[in-house]
Design an enzyme around this catalytic site. Structure first.
Site, short mmCIF file in Angstrom:
data_model
loop_
_atom_site.label_atom_id
_atom_site.label_comp_id
_atom_site.label_asym_id
_atom_site.label_seq_id
_atom_site.Cartn_x
_atom_site.Cartn_y
_atom_site.Cartn_z
N VAL A 173 58.69 39.37 45.27
CA VAL A 173 57.43 39.24 46.00
C VAL A 173 56.81 40.63 45.93
CG1 VAL A 173 56.38 38.99 48.27
CG2 VAL A 173 58.14 37.37 47.54
N PRO A 174 55.79 40.79 45.06
CA PRO A 174 55.32 42.15 44.71
C PRO A 174 54.48 42.78 45.81
CG PRO A 174 54.00 40.49 43.58
CD PRO A 174 55.04 39.74 44.36
N CYS A 175 55.15 43.21 46.86
CA CYS A 175 54.44 43.81 47.98
C CYS A 175 53.81 45.15 47.58
CB CYS A 175 55.38 43.98 49.18
SG CYS A 175 56.88 44.88 48.80
N HIS A 176 54.28 45.71 46.46
CA HIS A 176 53.67 46.97 46.01
C HIS A 176 52.24 46.75 45.51
CE1 HIS A 176 55.59 45.13 42.46
NE2 HIS A 176 54.63 45.70 41.76
#
Lengths: 209, 220
Positions: A173-176
């Site tokens: 989950v690409p929270c970046h």
């Protein structure tokens, strides 16, 4: 008729009917079905493994439903990862003997089938924030306010940020890819510099294609 | 009668139960405790391996339904794991694994039944996760899966009698372990077992009175 010695503590074993009854009761002790025995360990134990990622070596835990926890070895080394996982999920762990399909590609942001993630135990809001974040494509970013809106709570911008700060499965989950509305990267689990590097390299890859 | 056959059936965890059907073999218990102290997750795996059969039998015969038994077993084992995490080495070294684990199974079942009774019923709509706890033990015991008459009649005992009979005579626990699991003195456990057996005997007596011994007992 040796039930007297067999069950000395029972008072009602002295007639033929009760002997038959006790035998029949004993026959009710059924061994678990083979598929249960096989499935039980998978149901109880989460698995863990180490692999390489753009963030360096990571530890990954997964359940029967999908990947549940990802942390860098630098931030949470070996035994500490296991202990953090146990405290957070309350489930036992065993070392994995295989890698879930698509995991490595997904960690590296390569196209292809993505592995399931297991977000069990999170609140509906946490779930929605992570689900929205998961739709942000490689090479792009979205502001925190966008995530809050997508999660159905446009005013919960700060809360959305807190959820991402606890993201159990970063990279997957690409929270970046969630940044401040002024375009600056903002905070990241593994530090703002790491976030900026990750975004730069993803941007480059997405635009070289 | 064939007591050897009964033993084979009634001690599914024969590797850890001593041949006389008493307390678990001391060596096996000590090894298991040390494994838990040394590495909780690995020790827990051994605990599951050693006791899943007896725990499953208790779960199956107290719920009367295979899918429920599997869910109950898994939930009980996870509760057991979480409890073990809070024990220090001293506590782990005093653990009596079999009665301790079966206590968790019995209590978890009691909680499930209580929660199902409290949960308001929406017009026939059953919660997806635990549909079968909405129905009584009797209903489910009559399912095709539990064709065995005795298993069905077990469901008609009171909870404590059923549990006592299952622990004592299905999985062959000594009476002091039955008492430990039920949380009562051995004398009380014995009387739960006796009353459960009497009730079962009455229930198992066909109306045509073939089993005269039992008939004469209930109708002197």
């Amino acid at each position: 008729m040796n039930d007297m010695t067999d069950h000395p503590t029972d008072d009602l074993t002295d007639d033929a009917v009760s002997t038959d009854l006790l035998d029949e009761l004993a026959n009710l002790a059924s061994p678990p079905p083979a598929e249960l025995t096989e499935g039980l360990f998978d149901r109880l134990f989460d698995r863990w493994l180490t692999t390489e990622s753009p963030l360096g070596p990571v530890l990954v835990a997964y359940t029967g439903r999908g990947v549940s926890f990802v942390r860098t070895s630098a931030l949470v080394p070996g035994e500490q990862f296991l202990e953090t996982h146990r405290r957070r999920f309350g489930r036992p762990l065993r070392r994995a003997d295989s890698t879930p399909a698509g995991l490595v590609d997904a960690l590296w942001g390569r196209p292809g089938s993505v592995p399931e993630v297991d977000l069990e135990g999170l609140s509906a809001f946490e779930h929605d924030v992570l689900a929205a974040t998961r739709t942000i494509p490689l090479g792009q970013t979205r502001p925190y306010a966008w995530v809050a809106r997508e999660a159905g709570s446009p005013r919960a911008v700060r809360a959305a940020g807190s959820v991402l700060a606890r993201n159990p499965v970063p990279l997957l989950v690409p929270c970046h890819r969630v940044v401040r509305s002024d375009g600056s990267p903002g905070q990241y689990l593994f530090g703002p510099e790491t976030k900026q590097q990750l975004l730069s390299s993803e941007y480059a890859r997405a635009h070289d294609l | 009668m064939n007591t050897t056959a009964r033993r084979a059936h009634s001690a599914p965890d024969a590797t850890t139960a001593d041949p006389a059907g008493g307390r678990e073999a001391d060596d096996a218990i000590v090894e298991l405790r040390e494994a838990l102290v040394y590495d909780l997750d690995e020790g827990f795996a051994r605990l599951v391996g050693a006791h899943q059969a007896v725990a499953y039998s208790v779960a199956l015969r107290t719920t009367g339904h295979r899918a429920d038994a599997e869910d109950l077993l898994a939930e009980s084992l996870l509760r057991a794991y979480r409890a073990l995490r809070g024990y220090d080495a001293t506590r782990l070294r005093e653990l009596q694994p079999r009665p301790w684990l079966l206590t968790i199974v019995v209590n978890t079942r009691r909680n499930q039944v209580r929660d199902a009774a409290r949960r308001p019923r929406a017009d026939g709509a059953e919660p997806p996760d635990r549909p079968s706890t909405e129905r009584s033990v009797e209903d489910r015991a009559q399912d095709a899966e539990t064709s065995d008459e005795l298993a069905a009649q077990l469901a008609r005992l009171t909870d404590v009698q059923r549990t006592a009979v299952v622990l004592r005579h299905v999985v062959d626990l000594p009476i002091d372990e039955v008492a430990e699991v039920l949380g009562c003195p051995p004398g009380t456990a014995k009387s739960h077992v006796s009353r459960g057996l009497s009730r079962l005997r009455a229930l198992m007596t066909p109306p045509d009175g073939v089993h005269t011994a039992a008939t004469s007992r209930s109708n002197p």
